[in-house]
Design a protein around this motif. Structure first.
Motif, mmCIF file in Angstrom:
data_model
loop_
_atom_site.group_PDB
_atom_site.id
_atom_site.type_symbol
_atom_site.label_atom_id
_atom_site.label_comp_id
_atom_site.label_asym_id
_atom_site.label_seq_id
_atom_site.Cartn_x
_atom_site.Cartn_y
_atom_site.Cartn_z
ATOM 1 N N GLY A 117 0.811 -1.108 -0.081
ATOM 2 C CA GLY A 117 -0.032 -0.019 0.079
ATOM 3 C C GLY A 117 0.807 1.330 0.227
ATOM 4 N N GLY A 118 2.031 1.251 0.810
ATOM 5 C CA GLY A 118 2.869 2.550 0.526
ATOM 6 C C GLY A 118 3.370 2.718 -0.741
ATOM 7 N N ALA A 119 3.602 1.710 -1.369
ATOM 8 C CA ALA A 119 4.009 1.823 -2.885
ATOM 9 C C ALA A 119 3.071 2.403 -3.756
ATOM 10 N N MET A 120 1.848 2.234 -3.504
ATOM 11 C CA MET A 120 0.829 2.619 -4.236
ATOM 12 C C MET A 120 0.303 3.987 -3.775
ATOM 13 N N PHE A 121 0.709 4.417 -2.736
ATOM 14 C CA PHE A 121 0.290 5.665 -2.256
ATOM 15 C C PHE A 121 1.431 6.651 -1.960
ATOM 16 N N GLY A 122 2.761 6.216 -2.507
ATOM 17 C CA GLY A 122 4.061 7.013 -2.317
ATOM 18 C C GLY A 122 4.164 7.689 -1.089
ATOM 19 N N ILE B 111 -2.744 6.950 -13.688
ATOM 20 C CA ILE B 111 -2.556 8.414 -12.926
ATOM 21 C C ILE B 111 -3.515 8.460 -11.908
ATOM 22 N N MET B 112 -5.013 7.810 -11.897
ATOM 23 C CA MET B 112 -5.718 7.559 -10.877
ATOM 24 C C MET B 112 -6.032 6.154 -10.848
ATOM 25 N N LYS C 53 -5.514 14.997 -5.942
ATOM 26 C CA LYS C 53 -4.536 15.212 -7.237
ATOM 27 C C LYS C 53 -3.084 15.091 -6.673
ATOM 28 N N LEU C 54 -2.976 15.172 -5.282
ATOM 29 C CA LEU C 54 -1.398 15.177 -4.882
ATOM 30 C C LEU C 54 -1.075 13.915 -4.587
ATOM 31 N N TRP C 55 -2.051 12.674 -4.598
ATOM 32 C CA TRP C 55 -1.569 11.453 -4.258
ATOM 33 C C TRP C 55 -0.936 10.785 -5.427
ATOM 34 N N ALA C 56 0.331 10.690 -5.603
ATOM 35 C CA ALA C 56 0.953 10.052 -6.569
ATOM 36 C C ALA C 56 1.520 8.647 -6.151
ATOM 37 N N LEU C 57 1.915 7.613 -6.889
ATOM 38 C CA LEU C 57 2.331 6.277 -6.706
ATOM 39 C C LEU C 57 3.925 6.624 -6.584
ATOM 40 N N ALA C 58 4.540 5.688 -5.702
ATOM 41 C CA ALA C 58 5.709 5.529 -5.701
ATOM 42 C C ALA C 58 6.429 4.856 -6.968
ATOM 43 N N TYR C 59 5.472 4.147 -7.845
ATOM 44 C CA TYR C 59 5.803 3.594 -8.820
ATOM 45 C C TYR C 59 5.963 4.694 -9.944
ATOM 46 N N PRO D 39 6.510 11.541 -11.123
ATOM 47 C CA PRO D 39 5.098 11.989 -10.361
ATOM 48 C C PRO D 39 4.907 13.373 -10.108
ATOM 49 N N VAL D 40 5.443 14.284 -10.686
ATOM 50 C CA VAL D 40 5.232 15.675 -10.569
ATOM 51 C C VAL D 40 4.125 15.965 -12.048
ATOM 52 N N THR D 41 4.628 15.015 -12.811
ATOM 53 C CA THR D 41 3.695 15.115 -14.155
ATOM 54 C C THR D 41 2.367 14.389 -13.986
ATOM 55 N N SER D 42 2.498 13.475 -13.223
ATOM 56 C CA SER D 42 1.165 12.742 -12.687
ATOM 57 C C SER D 42 0.200 13.941 -12.231
#
Length: 290
Positions: free
Chosen positions: A23-28, A213-214, A222-228, A232-235
């Motif tokens: 879950g941590g990776a999926m929510f960065g 992206i979602m 909109k600020l929740w980007a993946l660690a994958y 991420p800034v583009t996302s």
């Protein structure tokens, strides 16, 4: 199988497999204290993620959005590391609809990471073969270039067995591609450099497939980007743009990965006004059902 009619478009979710990722990776960088309230997890802090292609039937054509986890292509180590609990059964899903893989006219590939592209090919005696052999495969040029020449990071997810057997079917595009009236693929970057979304507009009816992206309903912020995410800034900026556009048009957002919702419609303020729940069953290591 869940279905949703939006204007001329009929969407049906097929069974493309499931895996459990950290879950941590999926929510960065989002703390678990926050994301844990939005999406269920097990005692290993893993979250359930579908890899379910969406059959899009539009103007007499059968399109498939991404291809699922595939079958018989992952090693035991990969199955363990990627938390794969179920492989694809797309053929069975299509058969229930009176269709076969040969009836798919085009594959709309948001990107080519293994969990989206493994279903494009299947093992055969002498290697691998195309699954959807009558389909044109649309993907951004940037993604197609990196698929064939991955860097040190992307080599872990861009695999030759997923592209070499289908290379003659691929029609890459630059920036934006009109698939049919009202339906576009749009290159966004973000999750991968070549990542794309889908936009459909038919009068007052709109849906947007944000892909990774979602990836789930819990990633609406909109600020929740993946660690994958490679960029991420583009996302974040692309999500900000397309969520604002969707809210303004009361768009439906469709999901490939979400284990709880197939689609959600938001109003102008970003509040949920309608949804399509996923018909689901429990896995033993699943903490709770939402």
């Amino acid at each position: 199988m869940e279905t949703l009619q939006i204007g001329r478009a009929q969407l049906t979710w097929l069974n493309g497999g499931v895996n459990f990722l950290d879950g941590g990776a999926m929510f960065g960088v989002v703390p678990k204290a926050l994301w844990g309230k939005k999406y269920p997890h097990n005692d290993k802090n893993q979250i359930e993620l579908r890899t379910d292609p969406i059959l899009l039937q539009l103007d007499g054509k059968n399109f498939l959005i991404d291809s699922g986890m595939g079958n018989g292509k992952l090693t035991d180590k990969q199955i363990r590391n990627f938390g794969v609990k179920e492989a694809s059964s797309i053929d069975k899903s299509l058969a229930e609809l009176g269709l076969r893989a040969d009836d798919i006219d085009a594959m709309l590939m948001t990107h080519l990471h293994f969990d989206h592209a493994c279903g494009l090919t299947k093992p055969v005696d002498n290697g691998y073969a195309s699954v959807f052999k009558n389909a044109v495969i649309y993907v951004s040029q940037v993604e197609w270039d990196e698929m064939r020449n991955p860097n040190i990071r992307s080599a872990n997810t861009y695999w030759e067995m997923n592209w070499k057997p289908v290379q003659e079917q691929v029609q890459p595009f630059e920036n934006e591609l009109a698939i049919t009236d009202g339906l576009k693929m749009i290159h966004t970057g973000g999750h991968s450099d070549g990542h794309s979304i889908l936009l459909f507009e038919d009068g007052d009816h709109t849906w947007i497939h944000m892909a990774d992206i979602m990836p789930t309903h819990a990633h609406q912020n909109k600020l929740w980007a993946l660690a994958y995410d490679d960029y991420p800034v583009t996302s974040v900026h692309q999500k900000e743009k397309w969520m604002a556009y969707g809210y303004q048009n009361r768009a439906w957002y469709t999901f490939y990965h979400d284990a709880y919702y197939r689609a959600i419609q938001f109003d102008e303020s970003g509040e949920r006004v309608d949804q399509v729940d996923r018909d689901r069953y429990e896995y033993k290591d699943h903490k709770k059902k939402r």
